[in-house]
Design an enzyme around this catalytic site. Structure first.
Site, mmCIF file in Angstrom:
data_model
loop_
_atom_site.group_PDB
_atom_site.id
_atom_site.type_symbol
_atom_site.label_atom_id
_atom_site.label_comp_id
_atom_site.label_asym_id
_atom_site.label_seq_id
_atom_site.Cartn_x
_atom_site.Cartn_y
_atom_site.Cartn_z
ATOM 1 N N ARG A 88 0.837 -1.191 0.000
ATOM 2 C CA ARG A 88 0.000 0.000 0.000
ATOM 3 C C ARG A 88 0.880 1.253 0.000
ATOM 4 O O ARG A 88 1.994 1.250 0.494
ATOM 5 C CB ARG A 88 -0.909 0.023 1.243
ATOM 6 C CG ARG A 88 -2.089 -0.951 1.168
ATOM 7 C CD ARG A 88 -2.972 -0.867 2.394
ATOM 8 N NE ARG A 88 -2.302 -1.355 3.580
ATOM 9 C CZ ARG A 88 -1.719 -0.583 4.492
ATOM 10 N NH1 ARG A 88 -1.769 0.738 4.390
ATOM 11 N NH2 ARG A 88 -1.110 -1.124 5.528
ATOM 12 N N TYR A 122 -1.657 -3.616 -6.799
ATOM 13 C CA TYR A 122 -1.379 -4.379 -5.586
ATOM 14 C C TYR A 122 -2.478 -4.312 -4.521
ATOM 15 O O TYR A 122 -2.936 -3.222 -4.164
ATOM 16 C CB TYR A 122 -0.060 -3.909 -4.949
ATOM 17 C CG TYR A 122 0.395 -4.883 -3.892
ATOM 18 C CD1 TYR A 122 1.122 -6.013 -4.242
ATOM 19 C CD2 TYR A 122 0.024 -4.716 -2.574
ATOM 20 C CE1 TYR A 122 1.477 -6.941 -3.292
ATOM 21 C CE2 TYR A 122 0.374 -5.642 -1.615
ATOM 22 C CZ TYR A 122 1.106 -6.756 -1.973
ATOM 23 O OH TYR A 122 1.447 -7.679 -1.029
ATOM 24 N N LYS A 178 -9.637 -2.467 1.691
ATOM 25 C CA LYS A 178 -9.370 -1.332 2.566
ATOM 26 C C LYS A 178 -10.141 -0.075 2.123
ATOM 27 O O LYS A 178 -10.612 0.690 2.956
ATOM 28 C CB LYS A 178 -7.864 -1.056 2.644
ATOM 29 C CG LYS A 178 -7.058 -2.223 3.237
ATOM 30 C CD LYS A 178 -7.513 -2.550 4.621
ATOM 31 C CE LYS A 178 -7.055 -3.869 5.214
ATOM 32 N NZ LYS A 178 -5.669 -4.207 5.261
ATOM 33 N N HIS A 219 -10.445 -2.564 11.511
ATOM 34 C CA HIS A 219 -9.349 -3.402 10.996
ATOM 35 C C HIS A 219 -9.100 -4.509 12.025
ATOM 36 O O HIS A 219 -8.126 -4.464 12.771
ATOM 37 C CB HIS A 219 -8.103 -2.514 10.824
ATOM 38 C CG HIS A 219 -6.976 -3.162 10.081
ATOM 39 N ND1 HIS A 219 -5.667 -2.741 10.199
ATOM 40 C CD2 HIS A 219 -6.947 -4.183 9.188
ATOM 41 C CE1 HIS A 219 -4.883 -3.466 9.417
ATOM 42 N NE2 HIS A 219 -5.635 -4.357 8.802
ATOM 43 N N SER A 278 -1.209 -3.662 10.366
ATOM 44 C CA SER A 278 -0.841 -4.548 9.267
ATOM 45 C C SER A 278 0.417 -5.340 9.610
ATOM 46 O O SER A 278 1.375 -4.789 10.151
ATOM 47 C CB SER A 278 -0.596 -3.720 8.005
ATOM 48 O OG SER A 278 -1.759 -2.989 7.689
ATOM 49 N N CYS A 320 0.879 -7.580 11.890
ATOM 50 C CA CYS A 320 1.136 -7.711 13.327
ATOM 51 C C CYS A 320 0.388 -8.881 13.953
ATOM 52 O O CYS A 320 0.236 -8.943 15.172
ATOM 53 C CB CYS A 320 0.809 -6.415 14.048
ATOM 54 S SG CYS A 320 1.975 -5.096 13.663
ATOM 55 N N ASP A 333 -9.179 -9.912 8.940
ATOM 56 C CA ASP A 333 -8.677 -8.558 8.648
ATOM 57 C C ASP A 333 -9.677 -7.435 8.910
ATOM 58 O O ASP A 333 -9.280 -6.365 9.335
ATOM 59 C CB ASP A 333 -8.216 -8.500 7.185
ATOM 60 C CG ASP A 333 -7.271 -7.326 6.899
ATOM 61 O OD1 ASP A 333 -6.278 -7.158 7.635
ATOM 62 O OD2 ASP A 333 -7.527 -6.566 5.941
ATOM 63 N N ARG A 370 2.236 -12.258 -0.510
ATOM 64 C CA ARG A 370 0.934 -12.632 0.053
ATOM 65 C C ARG A 370 0.319 -13.821 -0.659
ATOM 66 O O ARG A 370 0.696 -14.165 -1.768
ATOM 67 C CB ARG A 370 -0.018 -11.429 -0.064
ATOM 68 C CG ARG A 370 0.484 -10.194 0.683
ATOM 69 C CD ARG A 370 -0.521 -9.632 1.608
ATOM 70 N NE ARG A 370 0.048 -8.613 2.485
ATOM 71 C CZ ARG A 370 -0.483 -8.293 3.651
ATOM 72 N NH1 ARG A 370 -1.566 -8.898 4.078
ATOM 73 N NH2 ARG A 370 0.082 -7.370 4.412
#
Ligand code: GTP
Ligand code: SPV
Ligand code: MN
Length: 584
Positions: A70, A198, A207, A227, A249, A251, A278, A366
């Site tokens: 991002r 991406y 998001k 989130h 993100s 974590c 998420d 990912r």
């Protein structure tokens, strides 16, 4: 009577006139459509076939090396009122933003296919779910949206019924970082994204819609778009508690959402049920509790670090029918990343692996996989009313100070804990990795409006009749003097969740400290863990002087949201600071 689809058709025509595609494809979400897209991408090289014996239905996508995460500095919230966006967002006036990005969209799809993707965020029949339509020229985006959302005919039927949807326009453009913008128009319920293919920049349901636009809608409609992962913990007596947890993100949300209980817990019959990894949308139900849905249908998970020992459920999920992005491959063409056994042959950029070039897999590589492929996937993820939340957990990467777990004394204190969250930055966004920054509720990159108003919105749920979840803060990442993590993490995090549930059920008392309630002696079950008592003490240590400095820093941070900062939050920060001074 005019069809409610007319608004959609009108917009599609308008976009086509601007972008001038060679053809328009309306996505139906079928298997045949997905297979045809995969075949086409294999031919153009957008996808690379992986070893079909070991990984049936698995493909690799290598993104442009300048397009791997991002881009927060190119992400804008374009509300007519700059004040509404707050200091936590980059802002641009809507007219200027449209002019800037429409110039890029002008003719950008010449010779390309324009895909129209109707999608639903949340169970298709859920009153909490919301629909959107993404227009894109990227078949990779279509394939990912098919996995990540309820995409196609059913979503289109709901849009036709309701007549409302979020408009998302996307083009990969030239993938030139100088010609890249991710723009949000909350007042127009629309998104425009140009120049990146991406993840969070391009899969607009995720998001852009489910957090930035949805948080805006949630504020005015009385719900929360967060989130957060959602996980169900079933004890040996068969009682299930649902927990929602916000970590920034990279974590640990995906990992916690599908954790495997430690051996003793498994033997006793503990079970884990995955609802989401998420994003969480929640609202108060008739009984006063918060009910949550996962608006997504798949996982876009971090690959590096995912292994049989850390996250066996993720590994099982991605053994088939998965799209990998920016991972390495082995000599026999299996996907590979740091943390897996074996050795990489080709790195994420397609070069023969050479350690001199850095990690073989990109740190933000990912996997995209349907949530239903997860062994712990719960049927309750399809429940239209959502699941009741017993506990809300905040957490981040804090190498020091923050204890393994603490509980807020009440909702206001919990909101302060969330607002005060800090974490070391990760590879999920471009920029420096490992610097501590405040990331309130893990929403710094995703809150679509002023953080001060957002904190006030959180506080507003504290109403007569509300049966709010208990709020906790965790830190799996505290380090010892040797620089190593003190806590084993992963499956053993269940030990901490068990303590939380025992607190919710009032089975343990905890110990009051100025910063919150911590586990009392023997309350945290550590049997079977190789953890010496000094290590546990270090994990639960409250360093008064360190906390006094932290509270001062939190106070300064909160000050940046004045005049939107709710007075109640300021008073709460002062209350905790005074409690620390008194204990000094
Ligand atoms: P986003 O998808 O970016 O929102 O990330 P996420 O919050 O879902 O993070 P994820 O679960 O993918 O974890 C990111 C990284 O943290 C991985 O490399 C994990 O191996 C690592 N990690 C996750 N949980 C733990 C934990 O309990 N302890 C330690 N030490 N590392 C963890
Ligand atoms: C995150 O960065 O929090 C992610 C990945 O979950 S992305 O979809 O790129 O936002
Ligand atoms: Mn995320």
């Amino acid at each position: 009577m005019a069809s409610k689809l007319e608004a959609l058709e009108h917009w599609v025509n308008e976009v086509a006139a601007l972008t001038r595609p060679a053809r328009i494809h309306w996505c139906d979400g079928s298997d045949a459509e997905y297979q045809a897209l995969v075949q086409q991408m294999l031919q153009t090289g957008t996808l690379i076939e992986l070893n079909q014996q070991t990984h049936p239905g698995c493909y690799l996508h290598r993104s442009n090396p300048s397009d791997v995460a991002r881009v927060e500095h190119l992400t804008f919230v374009c509300h007519p009122d700059e004040q509404d966006a707050g200091p936590n967002n980059h802002w641009m006036a809507p007219a200027e933003a449209h002019a800037k990005i429409d110039a890029l969209f002008d003719g950008c799809m010449v010779g390309r296919t324009m895909y129209v993707i109707p999608y639903c965020m949340g169970p298709i029949d859920s009153p909490l779910a919301r629909c959107g339509v993404e227009i894109t020229d990227s078949p990779y985006v279509v394939a990912n949206m098919r996995i990540m959302t309820r995409m196609g005919a059913a979503a289109q039927a709901r849009i036709e019924r309701e007549g409302t949807f979020i408009k998302g326009l996307h083009s990969t453009g030239e993938l030139d970082p100088e010609r890249r913008f991710i723009m949000h128009f909350p007042a127009e319920l629309s998104i425009k994204s140009y120049g990146s293919g991406y993840g969070g920049n391009a899969l607009l349901g995720k998001k852009c819609h489910a957090l930035r636009i949805a948080s805006h809608q949630a504020r005015s409609e009385g719900w929360l778009a967060e989130h957060m992962l959602i996980v169900g913990i079933e004890n040996p007596q068969g009682e299930t508690h649902y927990i929602a947890a916000a970590f920034p993100s990279a974590c640990g949300k995906t990992n916690l959402s599908m954790l495997i209980p430690p051996e003793g817990y498994l033997r006793d019959g503990w079970k884990v049920w995955t609802i989401g990894d998420d994003i969480c949308w929640m609202r108060p139900g008739a009984d006063g509790r918060l009910y949550a849905i996962n608006p997504e249908a798949g996982f876009f998970g971090v690959a590096p670090g995912t292994s049989g020992s850390t996250n066996h459920n993720a590994l099982t999920s991605i053994s088939h029918d998965t799209i990998f992005t920016n991972v390495a491959v082995t000599a026999d063409n299996q996907p590979w990343w740091e943390g897996l056994p074996g050795t990489p042959a080709i790195d994420w950029q397609g070069r023969p692996f050479d350690p001199a070039n850095g990690p073989a897999a990109h740190p933000n590589s990912r996997f995209t996989v349907s949530a239903k492929q997860c062994p712990t996937w719960s049927e309750m993820a399809e429940a239209a009313q959502g699941v009741p939340i017993s506990a809300i957990v905040f957490g981040g990467r804090r190498p020091s100070l923050l204890p393994l777990v603490m509980e807020a004394r009440d909702w206001t204190h919990g909101v302060l804990m969330g607002a005060a969250m800090g974490s070391e930055t990760t590879a999920a966004a471009t920029g420096t990795v490992g610097v501590l920054r405040r990331d309130s509720m893990a929403m710094k990159p995703f809150c679509g409006y002023h953080y001060g108003d957002y904190f006030a919105h959180w506080l507003s749920f504290d109403q007569p009749g509300a049966k709010l979840p208990k709020v906790f803060h965790v830190n799996w990442f505290r380090k010892g003097a040797n620089g190593k993590f003190l806590w084993p993490g992963f499956g053993d995090n269940l030990r901490v969740l068990e303590w939380m549930i025992n607190r919710v059920e009032d089975r343990v008392d905890g110990v009051e400290t100025p910063i919150g309630i911590l586990p009392g002696d023997g309350e945290l079950k550590v049997d079977g863990l190789r953890l010496d008592p000094a290590q546990l003490d270090a994990l639960l240590d409250v360093d008064n002087a360190g906390w006094q400095a932290e509270l001062a820093a939190i106070g300064e941070y909160l000050q940046t949201f004045v005049p939107h900062l709710p007075e109640r939050l300021r008073e709460e920060q002062q209350r905790v600071a005074r409690a620390l001074d008194a204990a000094d």
